[in-house]
Design a protein around this motif. Structure first.
Motif, PDB file in Angstrom:
ATOM      1  N   PRO A   1      17.960 -14.699  -5.876  1.00 36.03           N
ATOM      2  CA  PRO A   1      16.669 -14.047  -6.119  1.00 36.03           C
ATOM      3  C   PRO A   1      16.627 -13.243  -7.410  1.00 36.03           C
ATOM      4  CG  PRO A   1      17.928 -12.826  -4.482  1.00 36.03           C
ATOM      5  CD  PRO A   1      18.707 -14.083  -4.771  1.00 36.03           C
ATOM      6  N   ALA A   2      15.490 -13.335  -8.088  1.00 37.94           N
ATOM      7  CA  ALA A   2      15.209 -12.504  -9.252  1.00 37.94           C
ATOM      8  C   ALA A   2      14.397 -11.286  -8.817  1.00 37.94           C
ATOM      9  CB  ALA A   2      14.440 -13.319 -10.290  1.00 37.94           C
ATOM     10  N   HIS A   3      14.250 -10.354  -9.738  1.00 33.46           N
ATOM     11  CA  HIS A   3      13.590  -9.071  -9.459  1.00 33.46           C
ATOM     12  C   HIS A   3      12.084  -9.220  -9.687  1.00 33.46           C
ATOM     13  CE1 HIS A   3      13.606  -4.445 -10.391  1.00 33.46           C
ATOM     14  NE2 HIS A   3      13.009  -4.741  -9.255  1.00 33.46           N
ATOM     15  N   ARG A   4      11.323  -9.448  -8.617  1.00 36.89           N
ATOM     16  CA  ARG A   4       9.885  -9.674  -8.752  1.00 36.89           C
ATOM     17  C   ARG A   4       9.027  -8.512  -8.265  1.00 36.89           C
ATOM     18  NH1 ARG A   4       8.221 -14.601 -10.168  1.00 36.89           N
ATOM     19  NH2 ARG A   4       6.156 -14.288  -9.264  1.00 36.89           N
ATOM     20  N   HIS A   5       9.611  -7.576  -7.549  1.00 37.14           N
ATOM     21  CA  HIS A   5       8.810  -6.494  -6.974  1.00 37.14           C
ATOM     22  C   HIS A   5       9.399  -5.140  -7.324  1.00 37.14           C
ATOM     23  CE1 HIS A   5       6.377  -9.382  -4.885  1.00 37.14           C
ATOM     24  NE2 HIS A   5       7.458  -9.932  -4.373  1.00 37.14           N
ATOM     25  N   THR A   6       8.531  -4.140  -7.444  1.00 38.32           N
ATOM     26  CA  THR A   6       8.941  -2.788  -7.791  1.00 38.32           C
ATOM     27  C   THR A   6      10.003  -2.294  -6.812  1.00 38.32           C
ATOM     28  OG1 THR A   6       6.756  -2.334  -8.708  1.00 38.32           O
ATOM     29  CG2 THR A   6       8.126  -0.440  -8.148  1.00 38.32           C
ATOM     30  N   GLY A   7      10.995  -1.613  -7.348  1.00 37.61           N
ATOM     31  CA  GLY A   7      12.097  -1.138  -6.519  1.00 37.61           C
ATOM     32  C   GLY A   7      13.402  -1.698  -7.028  1.00 37.61           C
TER      33      GLY A   7
ATOM     34  N   LEU B   1       4.660 -18.528  -6.039  1.00 38.80           N
ATOM     35  CA  LEU B   1       5.537 -17.477  -5.544  1.00 38.80           C
ATOM     36  C   LEU B   1       4.709 -16.245  -5.249  1.00 38.80           C
ATOM     37  CD1 LEU B   1       8.617 -17.671  -7.950  1.00 38.80           C
ATOM     38  CD2 LEU B   1       8.433 -18.556  -5.625  1.00 38.80           C
ATOM     39  N   PRO B   2       5.223 -15.314  -4.437  1.00 35.72           N
ATOM     40  CA  PRO B   2       4.488 -14.066  -4.238  1.00 35.72           C
ATOM     41  C   PRO B   2       4.203 -13.391  -5.580  1.00 35.72           C
ATOM     42  CG  PRO B   2       6.273 -14.251  -2.654  1.00 35.72           C
ATOM     43  CD  PRO B   2       6.445 -15.395  -3.615  1.00 35.72           C
ATOM     44  N   MET B   3       2.993 -12.912  -5.741  1.00 32.87           N
ATOM     45  CA  MET B   3       2.565 -12.285  -6.984  1.00 32.87           C
ATOM     46  C   MET B   3       3.449 -11.074  -7.301  1.00 32.87           C
ATOM     47  SD  MET B   3       0.332 -12.032  -9.494  1.00 32.87           S
ATOM     48  CE  MET B   3      -0.412 -10.791 -10.568  1.00 32.87           C
ATOM     49  N   THR B   4       3.934 -11.010  -8.542  1.00 32.99           N
ATOM     50  CA  THR B   4       4.747  -9.878  -8.940  1.00 32.99           C
ATOM     51  C   THR B   4       3.899  -8.603  -9.039  1.00 32.99           C
ATOM     52  OG1 THR B   4       6.274  -9.042 -10.607  1.00 32.99           O
ATOM     53  CG2 THR B   4       4.423 -10.330 -11.406  1.00 32.99           C
ATOM     54  N   ASP B   5       4.521  -7.460  -8.770  1.00 32.39           N
ATOM     55  CA  ASP B   5       3.826  -6.186  -8.996  1.00 32.39           C
ATOM     56  C   ASP B   5       4.517  -5.378 -10.095  1.00 32.39           C
ATOM     57  OD1 ASP B   5       6.131  -5.361  -7.738  1.00 32.39           O
ATOM     58  OD2 ASP B   5       5.133  -4.284  -6.116  1.00 32.39           O
ATOM     59  N   ARG B   6       5.418  -6.012 -10.815  1.00 29.83           N
ATOM     60  CA  ARG B   6       6.089  -5.346 -11.932  1.00 29.83           C
ATOM     61  C   ARG B   6       5.229  -5.515 -13.189  1.00 29.83           C
ATOM     62  NH1 ARG B   6      11.804  -7.299 -12.834  1.00 29.83           N
ATOM     63  NH2 ARG B   6      11.945  -5.363 -14.041  1.00 29.83           N
ATOM     64  N   ILE B   7       4.096  -4.821 -13.182  1.00 29.83           N
ATOM     65  CA  ILE B   7       3.093  -4.949 -14.229  1.00 29.83           C
ATOM     66  C   ILE B   7       2.855  -3.573 -14.845  1.00 29.83           C
ATOM     67  CG2 ILE B   7       0.760  -5.734 -14.779  1.00 29.83           C
ATOM     68  CD1 ILE B   7       0.782  -7.302 -12.142  1.00 29.83           C
ATOM     69  N   GLU B   8       2.819  -3.522 -16.157  1.00 25.50           N
ATOM     70  CA  GLU B   8       2.555  -2.273 -16.867  1.00 25.50           C
ATOM     71  C   GLU B   8       1.465  -2.505 -17.900  1.00 25.50           C
ATOM     72  OE1 GLU B   8       6.239  -0.706 -18.435  1.00 25.50           O
ATOM     73  OE2 GLU B   8       7.342  -1.686 -16.802  1.00 25.50           O
TER      74      GLU B   8
END
Length: 380
Positions: free
Chosen positions: A219-225, A296-303
């Motif tokens: 797994p890659a890092h797709r979500h905050t945390g 894939l589940p939408m990423t939330d790592r957005i700035e």
């Protein structure tokens, strides 16, 4: 992806200098090398790179410099590209369906390892590869835990995999097994199930495996945390391999990460083309570097960063993100919360998009050009 390689300190620095005409993929060689070291020192065997995830020359060159000298290739263009950039690399041709001419060309280019999942493919390989060539039987299980399952297209059921493995050995080839647990597969239990089944398949076939390739799917890092932990997966593979095979008969282990190896090395820099209330139109979308947001589940790592490179800090509000094309389907899933002071010309940064953001982009409607720049680091 283009070959432009200006150098900036961070993606925010790139915002100040890059125009709004096209999205920009900000690539950090240092981040890529760090991730490569995580795999090389943590995985209990040979680490190969799945070229399909990102074949950009800078990615290949930096992985080679970081010690990755084996590659999972799925086509003749990938084989030829790796041969040109890393001439001495070991190549595993693990797309289990190939035409006869592809096998013959691959052999001429020095490929000595092929996967298969059917009797027909074994028959196609047999007259075209030398005795002793590694033929790796791919099997599948109905085990949940990935974002989506790879078994719908490839992989033999265990009884058929057992028959194929025995036949590979009988014909004088080097027998190995492989599987792919599916993309973004975080639960270590999935690898436990697959490695245990590999032991049963080999025992039933009466074959001593040369190698067990545990696929990609890390797994890659797709979500905050925190980033997904890889060490528990590595340890599960190591422990179960020791348990599933008799002492002295444990096969050498191989993995083939794609997304898990390169995703974190890039941030996608998009621009706000227009605002209509809470509808935001970007210069990239599902026909470009954001294509995977639909699968894939939408990423939330957005700035969000203003044109001067400073972060927007307004109270978050739910928004709808549209791509630049005239197709109404060009919309990202959900309603991510972005700063309420977002403005036209701002940059919207999507972190962790080093995998598949370039290779799946189209030029639909004249959009989709993806420039690449190099950054020293991905965070301020």
């Amino acid at each position: 992806m283009s070959e432009a390689r200006p150098l900036f300190e961070t993606p925010a620095d790139a915002v100040r200098h890059c125009g709004p005409e096209a999205p920009v993929l900000c690539f950090s060689p240092e981040t890529l090398r760090e991730t490569a070291e995580t795999f090389r020192h943590g995985f209990p065997g040979l680490v190969t790179y799945a070229v399909k995830a990102n074949p950009d020359p800078a990615i290949i060159d930096n992985l080679a410099a970081a010690g990755i000298r084996a590659f999972d290739v799925a086509s003749l263009p990938e084989i030829e590209m790796i041969r040109s950039r890393v001439p001495g690399a070991v190549l595993h041709y693990n797309n289990p369906v190939r035409a006869a001419y592809e096998i013959e060309r691959a052999v001429a280019l020095g490929v000595r390892s092929f996967s298969l999942d059917s009797a027909g493919e074994l028959d196609r390989l047999t007259p075209r590869v030398a005795p002793g060539t590694e033929l790796t039987v791919r099997f599948k299980l109905d085990v949940k835990g990935a974002a989506y399952d790879f078994g719908a297209k490839f992989g033999a059921e265990p009884p058929e995999a057992t028959r194929l493995l025995a036949e590979v050995a009988r014909r004088g080839f080097t027998p190995s097994l492989t599987f792919h647990p599916g993309t973004q597969c975080a639960p270590p239990e999935v690898w436990h199930a697959y490695v245990a089944e590999a032991g049963r398949i080999a025992a039933t076939a009466g074959v001593r495996l040369a190698r067990l390739n545990v696929g990609g799917g890390f797994p890659a890092h797709r979500h905050t945390g925190p980033r997904p932990a890889l060490d528990p997966i590595f340890e599960t593979i190591r422990t179960e391999a020791n348990r599933a095979f008799s002492p002295g008969a444990r096969p050498a282990l191989v993995c083939e990460p794609g997304r898990g190896l390169v995703a974190e090395s890039c941030t996608l820099l998009t621009r706000v083309r227009a605002l209509r209330g809470t509808d935001i139109f970007l210069n990239d979308g599902i026909y470009g570097g954001l294509a995977e947001m639909l699968t894939l589940p939408m990423t939330d790592r957005i700035e969000v960063v203003a044109a001067n490179g400073l972060p927007r800090c307004g109270a978050p509000i739910p928004v709808t993100l549209f791509g630049p094309t005239c197709d109404s389907l060009d919309r990202l899933p959900g309603t991510p919360a972005l700063p309420g002071d977002i403005a036209e010309g701002d940059a919207v940064l999507f972190r962790g998009l080093g995998a598949y953001s370039g290779v799946t982009a189209t030029r639909f409607n004249g959009f989709g050009a993806l420039h690449v720049t190099t950054v020293r680091r991905l965070t301020a």
